[in-house]
Scaffold this motif. Structure first.
Motif, PDB file in Angstrom:
ATOM      1  N   HIS A  77       0.848  -1.187   0.000  1.00 29.19           N
ATOM      2  CA  HIS A  77       0.000   0.000   0.000  1.00 29.19           C
ATOM      3  C   HIS A  77       0.890   1.245   0.000  1.00 29.19           C
ATOM      4  O   HIS A  77       2.035   1.223   0.475  1.00 29.19           O
ATOM      5  N   SER A  88     -20.001   5.511   2.471  1.00 25.89           N
ATOM      6  CA  SER A  88     -19.452   4.233   2.932  1.00 25.89           C
ATOM      7  C   SER A  88     -20.012   3.074   2.123  1.00 25.89           C
ATOM      8  O   SER A  88     -19.285   2.132   1.782  1.00 25.89           O
ATOM      9  N   ILE A 136     -17.303   0.755   0.556  1.00 26.42           N
ATOM     10  CA  ILE A 136     -17.204  -0.517   1.278  1.00 26.42           C
ATOM     11  C   ILE A 136     -18.218  -1.524   0.753  1.00 26.42           C
ATOM     12  O   ILE A 136     -17.941  -2.707   0.631  1.00 26.42           O
ATOM     13  N   ALA A 177     -14.244  -0.998  -3.127  1.00 25.16           N
ATOM     14  CA  ALA A 177     -13.155  -1.802  -2.566  1.00 25.16           C
ATOM     15  C   ALA A 177     -13.162  -3.222  -3.121  1.00 25.16           C
ATOM     16  O   ALA A 177     -12.105  -3.798  -3.386  1.00 25.16           O
ATOM     17  N   LEU A 189     -11.734   0.806   5.909  1.00 25.41           N
ATOM     18  CA  LEU A 189     -10.829   0.055   5.034  1.00 25.41           C
ATOM     19  C   LEU A 189      -9.795  -0.747   5.817  1.00 25.41           C
ATOM     20  O   LEU A 189      -9.076  -1.556   5.227  1.00 25.41           O
ATOM     21  N   LEU A 208     -14.201  -8.415   2.736  1.00 22.02           N
ATOM     22  CA  LEU A 208     -15.187  -7.559   3.375  1.00 22.02           C
ATOM     23  C   LEU A 208     -16.410  -8.390   3.723  1.00 22.02           C
ATOM     24  O   LEU A 208     -17.015  -9.012   2.851  1.00 22.02           O
ATOM     25  N   LEU A 210      -4.033  -0.315  -1.889  1.00 30.33           N
ATOM     26  CA  LEU A 210      -4.564   0.999  -1.555  1.00 30.33           C
ATOM     27  C   LEU A 210      -3.516   2.065  -1.860  1.00 30.33           C
ATOM     28  O   LEU A 210      -2.371   1.973  -1.411  1.00 30.33           O
TER      29      LEU A 210
END
Length: 515
Positions: A222, A286, A290, A302, A326, A335, A352
């Motif tokens: 990341h 969100s 997400i 994501a 995250l 997730l 990321l």
């Protein structure tokens, strides 16, 4: 026969479950009932199915029809059950012969047309895994369904033609009906438009940032880029996917299944082989990043960036709760979304990339004489990137403003293909070293392996040990610097990191915070 039985697939996240569709024709007044926790769109299937059958020349029975979707405790959603319910009703009235273990996945139009639905690829994958290899889909979804190994796919355009192949005798007019293809659906065999991907040769100067991007690509690390506006942070992030190697068969199937569920690959003709790139706006909610929404949660940016890059430009402008959400997928690569209607799990193993200005006005670089932000404003701005989130970001780099001398001659910088070749070689070294541990990249290596089977000598890690003792690094940060050092060594074609590799890795992690 007063009872017909067919099969469909219910998707919960990316997991599919075989649904047994029973249709019973009673002796009471005309009615149509669907049992088994249908949602609103599935409940509306009653009118779609009656009209489609009527306009296809094979009208349903005028008596009471009860459709039961088993297991009844599993929530069912979407219009993909239309065809299975229609075929079960026709089977119950002896209008068609037995369909065996064939799975039906399609929506019905009022004119009897079979229309494509989302999520065909994961649905067919689930059917094949459960032992149901024969699948019937809309013709527009046939190419996508055929991507699944072992599936015997049949694509149809109308209910009349499908029923005829299963023994029905619809009216000639309905059988000959050949609707025009839906607008927006690409024709089979048509080549998608090609666009030249961004090239690293376009980035002038920025030697440290280019090096950091190469290390991030090689080890799947990341990355945080901090610097003034116009320094090239977005340009660098856009070129990261071009440095990543192509996806393998299993990875490509995962990514294509997610995109199929999001309706991003309509009438897909091939697997997604290139790592995806997602760049949501900083006003995104969100649920958009997400995942979520009404009913069963849907994947967000994501998950769509799985096996690729999730770029958050102007990261401090995002809501803090969105950024902190995250943290879980950065660690687990998955997730799990819990909602009242159910729980759905989506893969989210992405890289990321965060980009941030040094302050709200972006001028707090160098002496910062032009900056109009107060110290409180600067602290509040950067505080939106929480410490636990930044601790999970391996590379944190300060990107300086490009000077006139950095531009140089056109084409003087290395292009994407040259750097991608080094990244590929480094990935192969990692794969050979980490395959016995069930891992592929350095970013996945846990601390127990770094301090166990891959433990480095004390003289090599001395500078890192001192940083941990002084509190400059956390225990998690210590492990992440070790992972970076292994990636630097892989790029240099060394079998084991040296003290200089540790020093470079430590500098890559501390550059932004030290600036």
């Amino acid at each position: 026969m007063a009872l017909g039985r067919t099969y469909a697939v219910a998707l919960v996240g990316l997991n599919g479950y075989i649904v047994e569709v029973e249709a019973d024709i009673g002796q009471t007044l005309p009615a149509f009932i669907i049992l088994g926790l249908p949602d609103a769109s599935l409940n509306e299937a009653k009118e779609r199915i009656r009209s489609a059958a009527q306009n296809s020349g094979i009208p349903l029975s005028r008596r009471k029809i009860t459709a039961n979707l088993i297991p009844a405790s599993l929530p069912k959603r979407g219009s993909g059950f239309d065809l299975a319910i229609a075929m079960a009703a026709l089977l119950a009235s002896n209008d068609v012969r037995s369909t065996g273990r064939t799975v039906f996945i399609a929506e019905l139009g009022l004119d009897g047309r079979l229309r494509p639905v989302r999520g065909v690829l994961p649905a067919v994958m689930a059917a094949v895994r459960a032992g149901y290899a024969d699948v019937v889909v809309a013709q527009a979804n046939a190419a996508e369904a055929e991507l699944v190994p072992g599936a015997r796919v049949q694509g149809y355009t109308t209910l009349a033609r499908l029923a005829f192949d299963f023994g029905a005798d619809p009216q000639d007019l309905a059988l000959d009906f050949d609707p025009a293809p839906d607008s927006g659906e690409p024709e089979a065999g048509a080549d998608p438009p090609s666009f030249a991907p961004p090239d690293m040769r376009d980035v002038s100067g920025q030697g440290d940032a280019r090096r950091a991007l190469e290390v991030a690509a090689a080890g799947a690390h990341h990355l945080l880029l901090t610097g003034p506006p116009g320094a090239g942070k977005t340009m660098l992030a856009e070129r990261l996917p071009g440095l990543l190697p192509d996806l393998g068969d299993a990875e490509a199937m995962e990514v294509t299944a997610i995109h199929s569920l999001c309706s991003l690959t309509s009438a897909s003709l091939q697997l997604v082989r290139r790592p995806p790139y997602e760049n949501p706006h900083h006003t995104a909610t969100s649920a958009a990043i997400i995942g979520g929404g009404s009913g069963l949660p849907r994947p967000g940016a994501a998950s769509r960036a799985h096996r690729g890059v999730l770029f958050l430009d102007e990261a401090p402008e995002y809501e803090r709760r969105v950024l902190d959400a995250l943290r879980q997928p950065l660690e687990s690569g998955e997730l799990v979304l819990h909602r009242a209607a159910g729980t759905a799990a989506y893969p989210a193993r992405f890289q990321l990339v965060l980009a941030a200005n040094p302050c709200p006005c972006g001028k707090a670089t160098g002496k910062g004489v032009d900056c109009i932000c107060t110290p409180t404003m600067r602290r509040r701005y950067l505080a939106r990137l929480s410490g636990p989130l930044l601790d999970r970001v391996d590379i944190q780099l300060q990107v300086e403003r490009v000077s006139l001398a950095d531009f140089g001659l056109p084409g003087a910088e290395e292009d994407t293909a040259t750097i991608a070749a080094r990244v590929h070689a480094a990935r192969q070294r990692q794969l050979k070293r980490l395959l016995p541990f069930g891992m592929e990249t350095n970013a996945q290596v846990p601390g127990r392996v770094l301090r166990g089977a891959l433990r480095l000598s004390t003289p090599t890690t001395r500078i890192l040990d001192h940083a941990l003792e002084r509190g400059v690094l956390t225990a998690r940060g210590y492990d992440r610097v070790l992972r970076l050092a292994w990636t630097v060594a892989d790029l240099a074609l060394r079998d084991i990191p040296e003290p200089d590799d540790i020093g470079l890795a430590l500098n890559l992690r501390q550059a932004a915070t030290a600036a």
